[in-house]
Design an enzyme around this catalytic site. Structure first.
Site, PDB file in Angstrom:
ATOM      1  N   ARG A  63     104.555  46.583  51.544  1.00 58.43           N
ATOM      2  CA  ARG A  63     103.404  45.800  51.980  1.00 58.43           C
ATOM      3  C   ARG A  63     103.580  45.509  53.456  1.00 58.43           C
ATOM      4  NH1 ARG A  63     101.127  47.236  48.087  1.00 58.43           N
ATOM      5  NH2 ARG A  63     100.226  45.997  46.410  1.00 58.43           N
ATOM      6  N   GLU A 121      95.201  45.384  56.696  1.00 57.71           N
ATOM      7  CA  GLU A 121      94.545  46.669  56.399  1.00 57.71           C
ATOM      8  C   GLU A 121      93.036  46.458  56.276  1.00 57.71           C
ATOM      9  OE1 GLU A 121      96.533  48.179  52.909  1.00 57.71           O
ATOM     10  OE2 GLU A 121      98.460  48.161  53.916  1.00 57.71           O
ATOM     11  N   HIS A 128      97.623  53.622  53.526  1.00 62.47           N
ATOM     12  CA  HIS A 128      97.994  53.082  52.203  1.00 62.47           C
ATOM     13  C   HIS A 128      97.759  54.123  51.092  1.00 62.47           C
ATOM     14  CE1 HIS A 128      98.533  49.076  49.861  1.00 62.47           C
ATOM     15  NE2 HIS A 128      98.937  50.093  49.129  1.00 62.47           N
TER      16      HIS A 128
HETATM   17  C1  8YV Z   1      97.128  50.917  45.281  1.00 63.46           C
HETATM   18  C2  8YV Z   1      99.311  49.592  45.536  1.00 63.46           C
HETATM   19  O1  8YV Z   1      96.693  51.706  46.332  1.00 63.46           O
HETATM   20  O2  8YV Z   1     100.022  49.579  43.300  1.00 63.46           O
HETATM   21  C3  8YV Z   1      99.929  48.956  44.351  1.00 63.46           C
HETATM   22  O3  8YV Z   1     100.344  47.797  44.450  1.00 63.46           O
HETATM   23  O4  8YV Z   1      99.430  49.110  46.599  1.00 63.46           O
HETATM   24  C4  8YV Z   1      98.605  50.877  45.401  1.00 63.46           C
HETATM   25  O5  8YV Z   1      99.045  51.580  44.301  1.00 63.46           O
HETATM   26  C5  8YV Z   1      96.341  49.687  45.241  1.00 63.46           C
HETATM   27  O6  8YV Z   1      96.714  48.808  44.233  1.00 63.46           O
HETATM   28  C6  8YV Z   1      94.868  50.009  45.065  1.00 63.46           C
HETATM   29  O7  8YV Z   1      94.158  49.009  45.633  1.00 63.46           O
END
Ligand code: 8YV
Length: 299
Positions: free
Chosen positions: A218, A247, A265
């Site tokens: 993150r 982001e 991302h």
């Molecule tokens: C996804 C992510 O892009 O799983 C997570 O926590 O950051 C990613 O897999 C995201 O959740 C989609 O918004």
């Protein structure tokens, strides 16, 4: 009558289709809603929960749930489920992709060829990863999948987490000491208040002028202004970044730096992972409403 589910974000094009086979899908909040799907990046606020008085479960499309107000969910006895495991390998692949791309300057090399400059401009030598020290911060499922891959590339693995794990890698209690020992520092820890700004200026300084930071976790875990300064001044050697503090904004200063590889991302952005995430999201709702509990509840 099928159960009303609020799909707050599309997440992936397959999800509305899968949900509609079993549930009544709403795209706007409605007081009848009993289940909700959100994405890891959007989460759910207390205000949203207040507008859904019959909400029983939040199915998060993603593993990271730090954007969901957990206190508010607990207070309302709302179950939260996420999608662990199914995205682990894809995220780990991206981490290694960024590591190799940064070490071997793949994006710069690609641009050089496209600009028809092969043979006309010297290309600086890259860094071999074989034999180098790879420090992994966070040794959950994703951290371990990254470590296995890095090991296969001949790297020596050390790690830092809150609690030591029973793993064949060197555990380092002090994050700064891990950075000091690492040629590559790979971040694979959860977001949220507990890890916010953990990669601070002194950790970056310890990583040093040839050190490379890889972040597939993150943006919040890094002090982003400190990272920008460290890259601009050559205090660290480079970075491969898939996640950012705000982001989709990326610090303007990074855009012109050749030692930085930037992706939007993409950790779980493969056909395989996104399909499995969509299926698990729906399976969590199905199981919950069948009275059997969510399959992958959080925590
Ligand atoms: C996804 C992510 O892009 O799983 C997570 O926590 O950051 C990613 O897999 C995201 O959740 C989609 O918004």
């Amino acid at each position: 009558m099928s159960i009303p589910i609020y799909l707050a974000h599309e997440c992936t094009p397959l999800l509305p289709e899968l949900l509609a086979r079993e549930f009544r899908v709403f795209r706007e909040p409605d007081s009848s809603i009993r289940g909700m799907v959100t994405s890891g990046s959007q989460g759910v606020s207390v205000g949203q929960m207040e507008r859904l008085p019959n909400l029983q479960i939040i199915a998060n499309f993603g593993v990271g749930v730090e954007q969901i107000d957990m206190q508010a969910a607990q207070a309302r006895h709302i179950v939260v489920a996420n999608t662990p495991d199914v995205l682990t390998e894809s995220v780990a692949e991206l981490a290694l992709g960024l590591l190799l791309a940064t070490a071997r300057r793949l994006t710069v090399a690609d641009r050089l060829v496209r600009e028809r400059l092969w043979g006309k401009r010297n290309f600086p030598l890259g860094t071999q990863v074989y034999g180098k020290n790879c420090g992994v911060v966070g040794m959950g499922r994703i951290g371990q999948a990254i470590a296995r891959r890095a090991e296969a590339f001949g790297m020596k693995i050390a790690y830092h987490t809150r609690n030591r794990r029973d793993l064949p890698y060197r555990f380092v209690t002090d994050l700064q000491a891990l950075a000091q020992d690492s040629d590559f520092l790979v971040l694979a820890l959860p977001g949220g208040p507990a890890t916010e700004g953990m990669i601070e200026a002194r950790v970056l300084a310890a990583l040093g002028p040839t050190g490379i930071l890889i972040n597939v976790a993150r943006g919040s875990v890094v002090d982003e202004p400190a990272l920008v300064r460290a890259l601009l001044t050559g205090q660290i050697g480079g970075a491969g970044l898939d996640v950012f503090a705000h982001e989709p904004q990326v610090p303007e200063e990074l855009l012109d730096l050749e030692q930085v590889v930037l992706t939007p991302h993409l950790g779980s952005a493969t056909e395989e992972a996104r399909r499995a995430m969509a299926e698990l999201c729906v399976a969590n709702l199905r199981s919950f409403f069948a009275g059997e509990g969510a399959l992958t509840p959080w925590p």
